[in-house]
Design an enzyme around this catalytic site. Structure first.
Site, PDB file in Angstrom:
ATOM      1  N   HIS A  22       0.827  -1.212   0.000  1.00 45.60           N
ATOM      2  CA  HIS A  22       0.000   0.000   0.000  1.00 45.60           C
ATOM      3  C   HIS A  22       0.864   1.266   0.000  1.00 45.60           C
ATOM      4  CE1 HIS A  22      -3.695   2.295   0.968  1.00 45.60           C
ATOM      5  NE2 HIS A  22      -2.853   3.079   1.629  1.00 45.60           N
ATOM      6  N   GLU A  23       1.815   1.312   0.905  1.00 45.74           N
ATOM      7  CA  GLU A  23       2.655   2.509   1.008  1.00 45.74           C
ATOM      8  C   GLU A  23       3.586   2.654  -0.193  1.00 45.74           C
ATOM      9  OE1 GLU A  23       1.967   4.731   3.089  1.00 45.74           O
ATOM     10  OE2 GLU A  23       0.598   3.529   4.301  1.00 45.74           O
ATOM     11  N   HIS A  26       1.847   4.683  -2.876  1.00 44.91           N
ATOM     12  CA  HIS A  26       1.988   6.132  -2.663  1.00 44.91           C
ATOM     13  C   HIS A  26       3.402   6.597  -3.036  1.00 44.91           C
ATOM     14  CE1 HIS A  26      -1.869   6.363  -0.737  1.00 44.91           C
ATOM     15  NE2 HIS A  26      -1.516   5.666   0.326  1.00 44.91           N
TER      16      HIS A  26
END
Length: 450
Positions: A22-23, A26
């Site tokens: 997920h990170e 980003h």
């Protein structure tokens, strides 16, 4: 104790993988948009490991593995040198900022596709959805579904195995009319039956959704025939031998193994009159079950193993594809999970699904441990499921989540200027309270199921 440690280890690995994915979404898009990333952290609190790359980004693995974050250069958080302002997040276009924020959930969806791609290349074993028994007065019985039939489709969606049946039925929970197509095993002569799922409720971590409808899948047959008698057990002392068929218990005819198990379990230390068949001859024996304490309750124990007839090969399936076809199947499976997650969350909000179905970290840890025990295929499927859920939940329009940030950007685009800091601060507080309440409810449900 070992099972708790196993569940915890499987949970931490799953959480670490999914948070990193997920990170990284980003992080990767931020870099592509020219934003300076100051820190990429997996976990919160004290840093256990850290390293800085040539771009000045600090990579951290922290003590508390319950989340992560990407810290980007931003003038709203701290003063920025003039020469670095063009690399600040807040100075990027609305489209670029939206892409950076959406990249986290999108990365979770891509990971789910990748996990299912691996699963379908390896091959997923399954069982054709043939019904063994129907529980009287159950939802399935009311729909007049008969044993021996195969569940071919749910509301027009084909169901080649029990996993497909479960996925489709769970998405219909709370619906008044769900059509299931059934046919005799080996036949294509289908009949449609209607299930009323308005009052269907089950505990996901304790009950199989299919069984809670009153459907017992056709599985390996367990006959009341002994394949093994343990030495010095109650059965051995009674004179029972491998190959004996139990015909009656206390005068009651016996055709199912589970009925014998119930007799033994419910009569610790009490003599049971058995009639058995041994090599064509009838014999009478007396079995006095040993006593064992199970969860503080005395239960009988005989010390025998039944004869199990494996499921015939024609009932077994395997879903396995080549690399390209596996991508298509993995994408479709991920899309089905996304629709199911959104559907279930919507029904939680409308009340069609009870809030006690909401699960928290304890249930997730149990699921992680159980899937890891079953093998790499099932652990990958578990990771894909949680990854989809993580992606969907992060898109919720709560200010503390990615969806909330996207909502603020949409408002900024419409009004031609950013939402005021006062409104954002107030929204973050409300969002944090709602998130804490939701997590509290999920934890309460977890503890109530223990």
């Amino acid at each position: 104790m070992l099972s708790i440690l196993w569940n915890l280890a499987a949970f931490i690995i799953a959480l670490g993988v999914l948070i990193t994915v997920h990170e990284f979404g980003h992080f990767w898009v931020a870099r592509r948009c020219g934003v300076r990333v100051e820190r990429f952290s997996i976990g919160f609190g004290k840093a256990l490991w850290r390293r800085t790359d040539r771009y000045g980004t600090e990579y951290v693995i922290a003590l508390i593995p319950l989340g992560g974050y990407v810290k980007m250069l931003d003038e709203r958080a701290e003063p920025v040198a003039p020469e670095l302002r063009r690399h600040a997040f807040n100075n990027k276009t609305v489209g670029q900022r939206a892409a950076i924020i959406a990249a986290g959930p999108v990365a979770n969806f891509i990971f789910a596709i990748f996990a299912y791609w691996l699963v379908f290349i390896i091959g997923v074993p399954g069982v054709r959805p043939v019904i063994g028994e129907i529980t009287p007065n159950s939802i399935a019985a009311q729909a007049q579904i008969a044993p021996g039939t195969e569940l071919k489709a749910v509301d027009g969606i084909e169901t080649p195995d029990w996993d497909a049946v479960r996925l489709q039925l769970v998405s219909k929970i709370g619906d008044q009319q769900t059509t299931v197509s059934v046919a005799p095993f080996g036949s294509d002569q289908r009949q449609d039956k209607t299930l009323d799922l308005r009052h269907w409720a089950f505990e996901p971590d304790k009950q199989d959704p299919v069984s809670s409808l009153g459907i017992r899948p056709r599985g390996p047959q367990i006959e009341p025939v002994l394949s093994e008698v343990q030495a010095n057990s109650a059965a051995s002392k009674a004179g029972l031998q491998a190959g004996d068929r139990i015909v009656k218990v206390d005068g009651q005819p016996l055709t199912q193994w589970m009925k014998f198990v119930t007799f033994v379990r419910d009569n610790p230390g009490k003599p049971l009159a058995l009639e058995i068949e041994r090599q064509g001859s009838a014999l009478s024996l007396t079995l006095t079950p040993d006593t064992k304490s199970v969860n503080g309750k005395a239960e009988g124990f005989a010390g025998v193993v039944p004869k199990i007839i494996p499921l015939p090969e024609e009932y077994k399936t395997i879903r396995q594809y080549g690399p390209f076809s596996a991508i298509l199947e993995a994408t479709d499976k991920t899309w089905q999970l996304m629709k199911l997650t959104v559907n279930m969350l919507g029904k939680l909000i409308t009340g069609d699904v009870k809030l006690n179905n909401l699960s928290g970290p304890i249930s997730i840890a149990q699921g992680a441990g159980m899937s890891a025990e079953f093998g790499v295929i099932y652990y990958l499927m578990f990771l894909a499921l949680i990854s989809v859920n993580l992606g969907i939940i992060n898109l919720f329009p709560l200010p503390v989540l990615d969806g909330g940030h996207l909502l603020f950007l949409a408002i900024e685009k419409l009004k031609g200027g950013p939402v005021s800091e006062r409104v954002q601060d107030f929204s973050y507080r409300i969002g944090s309270i709602l998130l804490v309440l939701l997590m509290g409810l999920a934890l309460f449900n977890d503890f109530s199921r223990l």
